[in-house]
Scaffold this motif. Structure first.
Motif, PDB file in Angstrom:
ATOM      1  N   SER A  35      -3.002   3.693   3.633  1.00  0.00           N
ATOM      2  CA  SER A  35      -3.387   3.933   2.939  1.00  0.00           C
ATOM      3  C   SER A  35      -3.200   4.364   1.777  1.00  0.00           C
ATOM      4  O   SER A  35      -3.208   4.734   0.092  1.00  0.00           O
ATOM      5  CB  SER A  35      -4.683   3.570   2.739  1.00  0.00           C
ATOM      6  OG  SER A  35      -4.762   5.652   3.635  1.00  0.00           O
ATOM      7  N   TYR A  77      -1.451  -4.473  -4.808  1.00  0.00           N
ATOM      8  CA  TYR A  77      -2.795  -5.327  -3.628  1.00  0.00           C
ATOM      9  C   TYR A  77      -2.281  -6.937  -2.770  1.00  0.00           C
ATOM     10  O   TYR A  77      -2.632  -7.397  -2.144  1.00  0.00           O
ATOM     11  CB  TYR A  77      -3.805  -5.312  -4.228  1.00  0.00           C
ATOM     12  CG  TYR A  77      -4.725  -6.039  -3.298  1.00  0.00           C
ATOM     13  CD1 TYR A  77      -5.886  -5.522  -2.366  1.00  0.00           C
ATOM     14  CD2 TYR A  77      -5.357  -7.322  -3.835  1.00  0.00           C
ATOM     15  CE1 TYR A  77      -6.906  -6.185  -1.642  1.00  0.00           C
ATOM     16  CE2 TYR A  77      -6.243  -8.188  -3.355  1.00  0.00           C
ATOM     17  CZ  TYR A  77      -7.126  -7.443  -2.393  1.00  0.00           C
ATOM     18  OH  TYR A  77      -7.705  -8.177  -1.356  1.00  0.00           O
ATOM     19  N   ASP A 115      -0.820  -7.284   0.837  1.00  0.00           N
ATOM     20  CA  ASP A 115      -2.109  -7.052   1.578  1.00  0.00           C
ATOM     21  C   ASP A 115      -1.994  -8.369   2.195  1.00  0.00           C
ATOM     22  O   ASP A 115      -3.362  -8.454   3.016  1.00  0.00           O
ATOM     23  CB  ASP A 115      -2.777  -6.067   0.979  1.00  0.00           C
ATOM     24  CG  ASP A 115      -2.031  -4.658   1.013  1.00  0.00           C
ATOM     25  OD1 ASP A 115      -1.847  -4.540   1.933  1.00  0.00           O
ATOM     26  OD2 ASP A 115      -3.107  -3.859   0.028  1.00  0.00           O
ATOM     27  N   ARG A 167      -7.932  -1.499  -0.374  1.00  0.00           N
ATOM     28  CA  ARG A 167      -5.518  -1.950  -0.142  1.00  0.00           C
ATOM     29  C   ARG A 167      -6.962  -3.495   1.113  1.00  0.00           C
ATOM     30  O   ARG A 167      -8.045  -3.421   1.104  1.00  0.00           O
ATOM     31  CB  ARG A 167      -5.389  -0.968   1.526  1.00  0.00           C
ATOM     32  CG  ARG A 167      -5.054   0.066   0.897  1.00  0.00           C
ATOM     33  CD  ARG A 167      -3.795  -0.040   0.416  1.00  0.00           C
ATOM     34  NE  ARG A 167      -2.899  -1.405  -0.216  1.00  0.00           N
ATOM     35  CZ  ARG A 167      -1.745  -1.552  -0.916  1.00  0.00           C
ATOM     36  NH1 ARG A 167      -1.103  -0.178  -1.695  1.00  0.00           N
ATOM     37  NH2 ARG A 167      -1.855  -2.269  -1.143  1.00  0.00           N
ATOM     38  N   ASN A 213      -2.539  -4.989   5.098  1.00  0.00           N
ATOM     39  CA  ASN A 213      -2.177  -3.204   5.076  1.00  0.00           C
ATOM     40  C   ASN A 213      -2.036  -2.410   6.343  1.00  0.00           C
ATOM     41  O   ASN A 213      -0.738  -2.335   6.178  1.00  0.00           O
ATOM     42  CB  ASN A 213      -3.434  -2.610   4.084  1.00  0.00           C
ATOM     43  CG  ASN A 213      -2.918  -1.186   4.010  1.00  0.00           C
ATOM     44  OD1 ASN A 213      -3.735   0.156   4.231  1.00  0.00           O
ATOM     45  ND2 ASN A 213      -1.479  -0.185   3.511  1.00  0.00           N
TER      46      ASN A 213
END
Ligand SMILES: [Fe+2]
Ligand SMILES: [Fe+2]
Length: 326
Positions: free
Chosen positions: A116, A122, A125, A302, A306
């Motif tokens: 994290s 992003y 992810d 996240r 991730n």
């Protein structure tokens, strides 16, 4: 991007001997910052922040692309994907090695940091599940990487990074051409075209977000003040659209942006920023636009891959006895 300094063991103020004035004078006569000896605490903190984002982005792209590369249609295609992944790991190494020179603990940064705490966009992810999604990521995400790093290459005042980026830029060009060549081939067939369109539908807006907050809301002004970057977030977003939108128009793939003569720039044609259903990988555009605070909250939480990706990257270190006793 708070939290980067938490991973360093040596406080920046003890390492960076210069005052702001000394740094500014050095830069004013056209010299580059060659190491920590030319840095003020503020320069050091800012450089650590931007380098961490860059290195983390390169690093996580490796497991993201590896996942999709399993679906390569033929062995030589798998080989091309592997060569891209090797490039990304080398790019990440450049960044982490420089962070090591800037007093950060490389093992902690790379292998011991919780998932994290990684600072990549992003977009990575969200899983890439097919070969088509991999090549679309090459055309969109690697284009974003190219734009961001070309800007750093042209404007950075940190000499060691600037010089290293000459090589990185050439490799990113190979990655995005790989994406474009494949897209040109895929769109000739109706089924291939539909798959490209479906991937671009969710990836295009994720990449728009990648460039961050609009200039009117941007923090971290030292990135521009110190010449870490030359262009603002909105200028970089425009640059990316000026590469991607004409290409997508040429191959007949629809994207929610167009060039507006009256503005002399690209305009986004959908609610932006918007809410994203990360399980379905769909934009909830009918709900209208959301605030950047909502986007920041999604980024901070996240996304689905991730943990998985960071675990993949750290597994060897964690399981082969390389881990240090603390
Ligand atoms: Fe890269
Ligand atoms: Fe790349």
């Amino acid at each position: 991007m708070a939290g980067v300094s938490q991973v360093s063991h040596v406080a920046s103020a003890e390492l960076a001997p210069w005052t702001e004035e000394q740094v500014q004078q050095h830069l004013a006569v056209g010299k580059l910052v060659e190491g920590i000896q030319h840095m003020s605490p503020k320069y050091l903190e800012g450089m650590r922040r931007i380098l961490t984002v860059s290195a983390d982005t390169e690093f996580v792209s490796a497991p993201a692309y590896l996942r999709a590369a399993q679906h390569a249609p033929a062995l030589n295609n798998f080989g091309s994907a592997m060569s891209i992944i090797q490039d990304e790991l080398a790019h990440a190494h450049i960044g982490y090695r420089l962070l090591g020179d800037l007093g950060m603990d490389m093992d902690e940064l790379i292998y011991e940091r919780p998932a994290s705490s990684f600072k990549y966009p992003y977009a990575f992810d969200v899983p890439l599940n097919s070969w088509v999604e991999l090549v679309c990521a090459n055309a969109l995400y690697d284009q974003a990487g190219f734009v961001l790093l070309s800007d750093v290459y042209q404007s950075s005042t940190f000499g060691p990074w600037k010089r290293a980026l000459a090589k990185v830029d050439k490799e990113e060009t190979f990655h995005l051409r790989h994406g474009r060549t494949w897209i040109r081939k895929l769109v000739k067939d109706p089924a291939g075209r539909a798959e490209v369109q479906a991937a671009v539908d969710w990836m295009f807006i994720l990449t728009l977000e990648w460039f961050g907050l609009p200039d009117s809301m941007k923090k971290h002004s030292e990135q521009l003040d110190y010449g870490f970057k030359g262009k603002s977030n909105d200028e970089l977003r425009q640059w990316w659209m000026s590469e991607v939108v004409p290409f997508m128009e040429e191959v007949g793939i629809q994207v929610p942006a167009h060039f507006a003569n009256e503005r002399d720039g690209y305009v986004i044609d959908c609610p932006f920023p918007a809410a994203f259903d990360e399980e379905k990988r769909e934009w909830l555009l009918d709900d209208g636009s959301i605030s950047w605070d909502d986007v920041l909250a999604r980024w901070r939480a996240r996304g689905p891959m991730n943990n998985d990706y960071v675990r993949t990257l750290q597994r060897g270190y964690q399981t082969t006895g390389l881990r240090r006793e603390r």
